[in-house]
Design a protein around this motif. Sequence first.
Motif, PDB file in Angstrom:
ATOM      1  N   UNK A 125       0.843  -1.201   0.000  1.00 19.65           N
ATOM      2  CA  UNK A 125       0.000   0.000   0.000  1.00 19.65           C
ATOM      3  C   UNK A 125       0.878   1.251   0.000  1.00 19.65           C
ATOM      4  N   UNK A 126       1.875   1.262   0.851  1.00 16.53           N
ATOM      5  CA  UNK A 126       2.790   2.414   0.929  1.00 16.53           C
ATOM      6  C   UNK A 126       3.454   2.664  -0.423  1.00 16.53           C
ATOM      7  N   UNK A 127       3.905   1.597  -1.086  1.00 16.37           N
ATOM      8  CA  UNK A 127       4.532   1.730  -2.402  1.00 16.37           C
ATOM      9  C   UNK A 127       3.546   2.289  -3.418  1.00 16.37           C
ATOM     10  N   UNK A 128       2.342   1.727  -3.497  1.00 20.26           N
ATOM     11  CA  UNK A 128       1.368   2.180  -4.483  1.00 20.26           C
ATOM     12  C   UNK A 128       0.953   3.630  -4.250  1.00 20.26           C
ATOM     13  N   UNK A 129       0.937   4.054  -3.002  1.00 21.20           N
ATOM     14  CA  UNK A 129       0.576   5.438  -2.691  1.00 21.20           C
ATOM     15  C   UNK A 129       1.636   6.433  -3.166  1.00 21.20           C
ATOM     16  N   UNK A 130       2.852   5.950  -3.460  1.00 21.19           N
ATOM     17  CA  UNK A 130       3.881   6.834  -4.016  1.00 21.19           C
ATOM     18  C   UNK A 130       3.492   7.338  -5.399  1.00 21.19           C
ATOM     19  N   UNK A 131       2.585   6.616  -6.043  1.00 20.93           N
ATOM     20  CA  UNK A 131       2.077   7.002  -7.364  1.00 20.93           C
ATOM     21  C   UNK A 131       0.562   7.176  -7.225  1.00 20.93           C
ATOM     22  N   UNK A 132       0.100   8.403  -6.979  1.00 19.03           N
ATOM     23  CA  UNK A 132      -1.333   8.620  -6.735  1.00 19.03           C
ATOM     24  C   UNK A 132      -2.249   8.051  -7.819  1.00 19.03           C
ATOM     25  N   UNK A 133      -1.818   8.101  -9.075  1.00 17.70           N
ATOM     26  CA  UNK A 133      -2.650   7.562 -10.155  1.00 17.70           C
ATOM     27  C   UNK A 133      -2.809   6.046 -10.026  1.00 17.70           C
ATOM     28  N   UNK A 134      -1.747   5.364  -9.642  1.00 14.94           N
ATOM     29  CA  UNK A 134      -1.817   3.905  -9.447  1.00 14.94           C
ATOM     30  C   UNK A 134      -2.720   3.580  -8.266  1.00 14.94           C
ATOM     31  N   UNK A 135      -2.565   4.344  -7.195  1.00 10.63           N
ATOM     32  CA  UNK A 135      -3.388   4.102  -6.000  1.00 10.63           C
ATOM     33  C   UNK A 135      -4.862   4.339  -6.319  1.00 10.63           C
ATOM     34  N   UNK A 136      -5.152   5.389  -7.060  1.00 20.49           N
ATOM     35  CA  UNK A 136      -6.530   5.684  -7.451  1.00 20.49           C
ATOM     36  C   UNK A 136      -7.097   4.560  -8.327  1.00 20.49           C
ATOM     37  N   UNK A 137      -6.284   4.042  -9.235  1.00 21.39           N
ATOM     38  CA  UNK A 137      -6.702   2.930 -10.094  1.00 21.39           C
ATOM     39  C   UNK A 137      -7.063   1.705  -9.259  1.00 21.39           C
ATOM     40  N   UNK A 138      -6.232   1.375  -8.295  1.00 20.54           N
ATOM     41  CA  UNK A 138      -6.508   0.228  -7.414  1.00 20.54           C
ATOM     42  C   UNK A 138      -7.795   0.464  -6.634  1.00 20.54           C
ATOM     43  N   UNK A 139      -7.918   1.637  -6.053  1.00 24.31           N
ATOM     44  CA  UNK A 139      -9.114   1.938  -5.252  1.00 24.31           C
ATOM     45  C   UNK A 139     -10.384   1.849  -6.101  1.00 24.31           C
ATOM     46  N   UNK A 140     -10.358   2.426  -7.302  1.00 24.44           N
ATOM     47  CA  UNK A 140     -11.545   2.402  -8.151  1.00 24.44           C
ATOM     48  C   UNK A 140     -11.897   0.974  -8.579  1.00 24.44           C
ATOM     49  N   UNK A 141     -10.895   0.180  -8.898  1.00 15.20           N
ATOM     50  CA  UNK A 141     -11.166  -1.206  -9.292  1.00 15.20           C
ATOM     51  C   UNK A 141     -11.663  -2.035  -8.118  1.00 15.20           C
ATOM     52  N   UNK A 142     -11.201  -1.743  -6.917  1.00 16.66           N
ATOM     53  CA  UNK A 142     -11.729  -2.430  -5.729  1.00 16.66           C
ATOM     54  C   UNK A 142     -13.215  -2.105  -5.552  1.00 16.66           C
ATOM     55  N   UNK A 143     -13.564  -0.839  -5.678  1.00 12.14           N
ATOM     56  CA  UNK A 143     -14.966  -0.426  -5.551  1.00 12.14           C
ATOM     57  C   UNK A 143     -15.803  -1.091  -6.635  1.00 12.14           C
ATOM     58  N   UNK A 144     -15.306  -1.080  -7.874  1.00 13.01           N
ATOM     59  CA  UNK A 144     -16.032  -1.709  -8.991  1.00 13.01           C
ATOM     60  C   UNK A 144     -16.227  -3.199  -8.768  1.00 13.01           C
ATOM     61  N   UNK A 145     -15.291  -3.834  -8.049  1.00  8.63           N
ATOM     62  CA  UNK A 145     -15.377  -5.271  -7.776  1.00  8.63           C
ATOM     63  C   UNK A 145     -16.188  -5.562  -6.507  1.00  8.63           C
ATOM     64  N   UNK A 146     -16.731  -4.524  -5.893  1.00  8.84           N
ATOM     65  CA  UNK A 146     -17.529  -4.714  -4.681  1.00  8.84           C
ATOM     66  C   UNK A 146     -16.702  -4.841  -3.408  1.00  8.84           C
ATOM     67  N   UNK A 147     -15.436  -4.459  -3.486  1.00  8.63           N
ATOM     68  CA  UNK A 147     -14.555  -4.499  -2.315  1.00  8.63           C
ATOM     69  C   UNK A 147     -14.494  -3.112  -1.672  1.00  8.63           C
ATOM     70  N   UNK A 148     -14.204  -3.062  -0.378  1.00 10.51           N
ATOM     71  CA  UNK A 148     -14.126  -1.748   0.272  1.00 10.51           C
ATOM     72  C   UNK A 148     -12.866  -0.985  -0.135  1.00 10.51           C
ATOM     73  N   UNK A 149     -12.967   0.340  -0.072  1.00  7.09           N
ATOM     74  CA  UNK A 149     -11.802   1.184  -0.303  1.00  7.09           C
ATOM     75  C   UNK A 149     -10.828   0.960   0.852  1.00  7.09           C
ATOM     76  N   UNK A 150      -9.560   1.128   0.554  1.00  5.93           N
ATOM     77  CA  UNK A 150      -8.521   1.000   1.583  1.00  5.93           C
ATOM     78  C   UNK A 150      -8.102   2.368   2.054  1.00  5.93           C
ATOM     79  N   UNK A 151      -7.560   2.414   3.265  1.00  2.00           N
ATOM     80  CA  UNK A 151      -7.089   3.694   3.834  1.00  2.00           C
ATOM     81  C   UNK A 151      -5.758   4.074   3.251  1.00  2.00           C
TER      82      UNK A 151
END
Length: 133
Positions: free
Chosen positions: A107-133
């Motif tokens: 998570x810390x690594x992915x947050x270094x690239x906000x666009x990557x982190x946003x992509x993960x978060x959006x795909x989690x939501x689309x898959x019915x998974x909760x957003x991560x902190x």
Amino acid sequence: MVTHRESGVSGQASERRSQLDNREAAVFRLRLNLAISLRCDKPVQDEAALPSEMWRSRAVGGKLVVSPKHADFPALVAEALDWVFAYQFDLSSAAKQRLGLSTSQLVKFLKLCPEAWQLVQQNRVDAGLPRLK
């Protein structure tokens, strides 16, 4: 502006005085945009499938050592995203089973690239998974 012909993905920079420096920055941003936009299939069922040599050389002691400004950063983002997508956005499984990291380190690594982190978060939501902190 630099554009990848096959995908249409581009990167640009104009904030520096030197044209060469701007071109280098644009190519780096292009590589990062490609890392975020394009996926390679990773075989989750293949127990022998390992992360790249570059990844293994930087994932030391459960931590990933790389600066967001380093030339390897875009390739490492791409690889992390490929495994996260392969594990259907289960960051814990991707981190522990393939990438040799703790979930918090991934998570810390992915947050270094906000666009990557946003992509993960959006795909989690689309898959019915909760957003991560």
